[in-house]
Design a protein around this motif. Structure first.
Motif, mmCIF file in Angstrom:
data_model
loop_
_atom_site.group_PDB
_atom_site.id
_atom_site.type_symbol
_atom_site.label_atom_id
_atom_site.label_comp_id
_atom_site.label_asym_id
_atom_site.label_seq_id
_atom_site.Cartn_x
_atom_site.Cartn_y
_atom_site.Cartn_z
ATOM 1 N N GLU A 42 0.828 -1.205 0.000
ATOM 2 C CA GLU A 42 0.000 0.000 0.000
ATOM 3 C C GLU A 42 0.860 1.251 0.000
ATOM 4 O OE1 GLU A 42 -3.866 -1.279 2.688
ATOM 5 O OE2 GLU A 42 -2.288 -0.104 3.615
ATOM 6 N N GLY A 43 0.282 2.307 -0.533
ATOM 7 C CA GLY A 43 0.845 3.644 -0.406
ATOM 8 C C GLY A 43 -0.267 4.544 0.092
ATOM 9 N N ALA A 44 0.079 5.590 0.814
ATOM 10 C CA ALA A 44 -0.939 6.509 1.324
ATOM 11 C C ALA A 44 -0.371 7.913 1.372
ATOM 12 C CB ALA A 44 -1.405 6.092 2.715
ATOM 13 N N ALA A 45 -1.271 8.866 1.376
ATOM 14 C CA ALA A 45 -0.884 10.264 1.539
ATOM 15 C C ALA A 45 -2.008 10.982 2.270
ATOM 16 C CB ALA A 45 -0.623 10.918 0.186
ATOM 17 N N VAL A 46 -1.623 11.961 3.088
ATOM 18 C CA VAL A 46 -2.591 12.777 3.816
ATOM 19 C C VAL A 46 -2.226 14.246 3.649
ATOM 20 C CG1 VAL A 46 -3.081 10.974 5.519
ATOM 21 C CG2 VAL A 46 -1.333 12.684 6.019
ATOM 22 N N ARG A 47 -3.238 15.107 3.828
ATOM 23 C CA ARG A 47 -3.030 16.556 3.807
ATOM 24 C C ARG A 47 -3.504 17.115 5.134
ATOM 25 N NH1 ARG A 47 -5.833 17.496 -0.229
ATOM 26 N NH2 ARG A 47 -7.721 18.229 0.770
ATOM 27 N N ASP A 48 -2.664 17.940 5.764
ATOM 28 C CA ASP A 48 -3.027 18.482 7.074
ATOM 29 C C ASP A 48 -3.742 19.816 6.952
ATOM 30 O OD1 ASP A 48 -1.120 20.539 6.789
ATOM 31 O OD2 ASP A 48 0.269 19.681 8.244
ATOM 32 N N GLN A 49 -4.040 20.410 8.115
ATOM 33 C CA GLN A 49 -4.806 21.658 8.179
ATOM 34 C C GLN A 49 -4.106 22.827 7.511
ATOM 35 O OE1 GLN A 49 -3.278 20.289 10.913
ATOM 36 N NE2 GLN A 49 -1.936 21.923 11.654
#
Length: 128
Positions: A42-49
């Motif tokens: 798996e690969g993942a990415a998130v974006r913060d505030q």
């Protein structure tokens, strides 16, 4: 008395794919890149505030196992994030792993979590 193992986290099933914003499309690209670089499951990415992004691949070592989404969330928190705006997981699975889902929900009750196939096609979105 021995402790019984904790129950496995539920595997949320994505609803119909949501229309991705340009920012969420960037998360798909980052997640695909993280997965591809190391040949991870798996690969993942998130974006913060603040609009900062964090990408990660799943880790499986004898002493440590993390989903890509758990690691991306941990990276964001380690950099000072207090809230997430969105997340993406690129995987061959048809459902979102419960542990990654829980990690995102620790920082955002309503951030969309998009599930995408390895080719980048968005399969669905979890919003609860």
């Amino acid at each position: 008395m021995p402790e019984s193992p904790a129950p496995a986290a539920a595997r949320p099933t994505p609803s119909a794919p949501a229309e991705l914003s340009a920012e969420d499309g960037k998360l798909v690209i980052l997640a695909r890149g993280a997965r591809g670089r190391v040949g991870a499951v798996e690969g993942a990415a998130v974006r913060d505030q603040d609009g900062r992004t964090y990408a990660a691949a799943s880790v499986s070592l004898p002493s440590l196992t993390l989903t890509a989404l758990q690691l991306a969330v941990a990276s964001a928190v380690a950099a000072g994030a207090t809230r997430l705006e969105a997340a993406v997981v690129v995987t061959e699975a048809s459902t979102l792993d419960g542990a990654g889902h829980a990690a995102v929900r620790d920082l955002a009750a309503d951030a969309p979590i998009h599930l995408a196939a390895p080719d980048g096609t968005v399969l669905g979105t979890v919003v609860e």
